[in-house]
Write an enzyme that holds these catalytic residues in place. Sequence first.
Site, PDB file in Angstrom:
ATOM      1  N   GLU A 242       0.885  -1.168   0.000  1.00 44.49           N
ATOM      2  CA  GLU A 242       0.000   0.000   0.000  1.00 44.49           C
ATOM      3  C   GLU A 242       0.912   1.203   0.000  1.00 44.49           C
ATOM      4  O   GLU A 242       1.520   1.522   1.018  1.00 44.49           O
ATOM      5  CB  GLU A 242      -0.854   0.017   1.274  1.00 44.49           C
TER       6      GLU A 242
ATOM      7  N   CYS B 123      -2.481   8.775   2.953  1.00 44.22           N
ATOM      8  CA  CYS B 123      -2.205   8.195   1.632  1.00 44.22           C
ATOM      9  C   CYS B 123      -3.390   8.376   0.707  1.00 44.22           C
ATOM     10  O   CYS B 123      -3.254   8.344  -0.507  1.00 44.22           O
ATOM     11  CB  CYS B 123      -1.904   6.715   1.796  1.00 44.22           C
TER      12      CYS B 123
HETATM   13  P1  NAP Z   1       8.440   4.845   4.631  1.00 41.38           P
HETATM   14  O1  NAP Z   1       9.580   5.713   4.945  1.00 41.38           O
HETATM   15  O2  NAP Z   1       8.437   4.148   3.342  1.00 41.38           O
HETATM   16  O3  NAP Z   1       8.350   3.826   5.832  1.00 41.38           O
HETATM   17  C1  NAP Z   1       7.313   2.883   5.905  1.00 41.38           C
HETATM   18  C2  NAP Z   1       7.714   1.753   6.818  1.00 41.38           C
HETATM   19  O4  NAP Z   1       8.789   1.032   6.233  1.00 41.38           O
HETATM   20  C3  NAP Z   1       8.222   2.207   8.179  1.00 41.38           C
HETATM   21  O5  NAP Z   1       7.783   1.310   9.159  1.00 41.38           O
HETATM   22  C4  NAP Z   1       9.717   2.120   8.018  1.00 41.38           C
HETATM   23  O6  NAP Z   1      10.392   1.952   9.246  1.00 41.38           O
HETATM   24  C5  NAP Z   1       9.828   0.883   7.178  1.00 41.38           C
HETATM   25  N1  NAP Z   1      11.092   0.745   6.495  1.00 41.38           N
HETATM   26  C6  NAP Z   1      11.843   1.698   5.917  1.00 41.38           C
HETATM   27  N2  NAP Z   1      12.933   1.140   5.361  1.00 41.38           N
HETATM   28  C7  NAP Z   1      12.873  -0.187   5.598  1.00 41.38           C
HETATM   29  C8  NAP Z   1      13.711  -1.282   5.304  1.00 41.38           C
HETATM   30  N3  NAP Z   1      14.824  -1.139   4.621  1.00 41.38           N
HETATM   31  N4  NAP Z   1      13.335  -2.501   5.730  1.00 41.38           N
HETATM   32  C9  NAP Z   1      12.178  -2.672   6.406  1.00 41.38           C
HETATM   33  N5  NAP Z   1      11.357  -1.662   6.731  1.00 41.38           N
HETATM   34  C10 NAP Z   1      11.694  -0.429   6.324  1.00 41.38           C
HETATM   35  O7  NAP Z   1       7.060   5.642   4.696  1.00 41.38           O
HETATM   36  P2  NAP Z   1       6.582   6.644   5.828  1.00 41.38           P
HETATM   37  O8  NAP Z   1       7.398   7.858   5.688  1.00 41.38           O
HETATM   38  O9  NAP Z   1       6.491   5.983   7.156  1.00 41.38           O
HETATM   39  O10 NAP Z   1       5.087   6.912   5.373  1.00 41.38           O
HETATM   40  C11 NAP Z   1       4.729   7.903   4.459  1.00 41.38           C
HETATM   41  C12 NAP Z   1       4.405   7.295   3.122  1.00 41.38           C
HETATM   42  O11 NAP Z   1       3.525   6.196   3.277  1.00 41.38           O
HETATM   43  C13 NAP Z   1       3.691   8.250   2.197  1.00 41.38           C
HETATM   44  O12 NAP Z   1       4.303   8.225   0.949  1.00 41.38           O
HETATM   45  C14 NAP Z   1       2.263   7.709   2.137  1.00 41.38           C
HETATM   46  O13 NAP Z   1       1.604   7.996   0.929  1.00 41.38           O
HETATM   47  C15 NAP Z   1       2.438   6.267   2.353  1.00 41.38           C
HETATM   48  N6  NAP Z   1       1.257   5.662   2.963  1.00 41.38           N
HETATM   49  C16 NAP Z   1       0.504   4.799   2.267  1.00 41.38           C
HETATM   50  C17 NAP Z   1      -0.615   4.236   2.838  1.00 41.38           C
HETATM   51  C18 NAP Z   1      -1.510   3.269   2.099  1.00 41.38           C
HETATM   52  O14 NAP Z   1      -2.360   2.647   2.717  1.00 41.38           O
HETATM   53  N7  NAP Z   1      -1.358   3.106   0.826  1.00 41.38           N
HETATM   54  C19 NAP Z   1      -0.951   4.538   4.146  1.00 41.38           C
HETATM   55  C20 NAP Z   1      -0.158   5.417   4.838  1.00 41.38           C
HETATM   56  C21 NAP Z   1       0.955   5.970   4.240  1.00 41.38           C
HETATM   57  P3  NAP Z   1      11.211   3.162   9.932  1.00 41.38           P
HETATM   58  O15 NAP Z   1      10.207   4.187  10.245  1.00 41.38           O
HETATM   59  O16 NAP Z   1      11.821   2.534  11.121  1.00 41.38           O
HETATM   60  O17 NAP Z   1      12.192   3.618   8.892  1.00 41.38           O
END
Ligand code: NAP
Length: 675
Positions: A256, A295
């Site tokens: 997602e 999102c």
């Molecule tokens: P993110 O930086 O991609 O992080 C998402 C998750 O992935 C976090 O738990 C992060 O942990 C983890 N993560 C990062 N690098 C990783 C790795 N190498 N291995 C395993 N896990 C890893 O996104 P975010 O900044 O938290 O969220 C914002 C984004 O999410 C926006 O672009 C938004 O559009 C999207 N979003 C989508 C939805 C949907 O349902 N489609 C819902 C909400 C948000 P850490 O925080 O510890 O790095």
Amino acid sequence: MLTLESYALGAWQRGAGDERILRHAATGEPVAVLGRAELDFAAMLEHGRARGGPALRALTFHQRALMLKALAGYLMDRKETYYALSGATGATRTDAWIDVEGGIGTLFAYAGKGRRELPNDTVYVDGPTEPLSKDGSFVGQHVCTPLRGVAVHINAYNFPCWGILEKLAPTLLAGMPAIIKPASQTAWLTERMFRDIVEAGILPDGSIQLICGGVGDLFDHLDEQDVVTFTGSASTGRHLRQHPRIAARSIRFNMEADSLNAAILGPDAAPGSAEFDLFIREVAREMTVKCGQKCTAIRRAIVPSAHVEAVTQALRERLARVRIGDPDDDTTRMGPLVAVDARDDVLAQVSRLRAGAELVIGDAAPFQADGLAQGAFVRPMVLLADDTTIGAPVHEVEAFGPVASILGYADLDEAVELARRGAGSLVGSVFTGDDDVARALVLGCASHHGRLLVVNREAAPASTGHGSPLPGLVHGGPGRAGGGEELGGIRAVMHYMQRSALQGSPSTLSRVCNVWLPGARRHEDSVHPFRKSFDELALGDCLVTGARTVTLDDVEHFAEFTGDTFYAHMDEAAAAANPFFEGRVAHGYFVVSIAAGLFVDPAPGPVLANYGLEHLRFLQPVYPGDSLRVTLTCKQKTAREGGDHGEVRWDTTVVNQDGAVVAQYDVLTLVARQA
Ligand code: NAP
């Protein structure tokens, strides 16, 4: 200040070294410290597989659903704890309501659906039996059983409570354990709720674990029965999806990601119309709820070129009224972004958007609200896109904050084309009072969207809004949105189960599925099945009734009595002229009524009530003079947990004197557990 811990192998584990300070979104004060725990990820997966999985699979769907209900009640009693911590993530009370009560509400919704839509069993029978032989001795049946691995749920920072609960509910209902990894930025709130989930003692040992911090080498230990669900940015998602283990073991990976969701204003919705006002209200709300960190938020407002100026002006006025400030202040309508880094990222993305658009509302600069100099505040920003061609920044760049762009269109085809240039979105919305416009836009856009909301003045008062995923509706979208799917009611439970096509004799498959399947052995004995209690009844117990001959008097009596004097029952010539009949026919409902008269055992007994019929089909006409018999077979028993009665489904087949089936249906009854 809180020190966050992970919950692994049934114990809380504190991280060591490499600490990260997590700060309050509005004040910049430290809130929590996150140490990198040295977790044994292989052992965590094994713990889930060896302890949690078997314990969950030993429960029926209904028992798991009751567990979710108890957990939801437990968390709801503690909701104020979560609200109190939400302000530090930048969430106002309204924002937190979506996260906290929206998440707990999702648990409740799955608890209800699990008991209503799934059997009180450990296997899910999927769809009808497929006949595979002429004589009916060999059939096919699809079933779903829980995967034997662990579901790893990786969440984004914006919904620390809803994010875990919306994934956990279908996972646990399916009978699969989970390891949850919240985003570090807001992990203190997830960790707090998780502590309550553990303390509640409702979930079996090993069914949930928590990772606060990085996932280390977890992916290297994943197996083919595990599932990974990821919510976050497209770039992280793509990186994780390409992990060699995911590819090599064909591990289910649900993504997602971000998407550039569109709201389209119909050409009929001119300034001054109710739909125009609803559009402005929704765009402004989507920009400001959670400070635009959703999102599903509207990123592209696609409007008739003639109304671009009016839309810009109306949004300017509406957004100017939004009070930005301390999220814990009740008068605040928009809080800060989650952190200063996130603010800087939003501003950087806005400058990328400006390569093809003009900033017409707001400034692309930090903003100090309520004297909070360290807060991650920005004002709402609206851009007017000059470049709307394929690949323009407006179709590529997600500024994850209170930012939206206006795009003008000339006609409906162009509106659809612009929406599709987002290359796949979680949700789109259409604001129109013209249902033909709604059909054209919805059918044009549906291929590129996971959910579509159509708003007019009729739907608006009860509308749940553009940005709210709902437990019963699919959440997820194609392409850029990640290509995944969550929620959607029981569909989501199936994401954690394996569908298998079974082939065999009807009797064998009936035993396997715990449902009597057509063609399976029946047992008829001297005791009428209505005299047997729920516990005494066995699948396949049946009754073959005596015959009743239908007369013309019966048909006329039924017609007069009910008022159903349709010509096919009353007028010989008109009935014979009908392509399906040779003359006057009996009412289908008369057939069903006399069938009940044939199979019912009238005296008080264990059968308490008839609560409906399902799958009713009239397969052959019934003419006066035809003689009907019924075969009633106990098809499925659903015990009510803790109740003194259960539901019994009866296969009901009505045949005529030639043995041709004239009606086929299921009768649903409530039957006392004991006689
Ligand atoms: P993110 O930086 O991609 O992080 C998402 C998750 O992935 C976090 O738990 C992060 O942990 C983890 N993560 C990062 N690098 C990783 C790795 N190498 N291995 C395993 N896990 C890893 O996104 P975010 O900044 O938290 O969220 C914002 C984004 O999410 C926006 O672009 C938004 O559009 C999207 N979003 C989508 C939805 C949907 O349902 N489609 C819902 C909400 C948000 P850490 O925080 O510890 O790095």
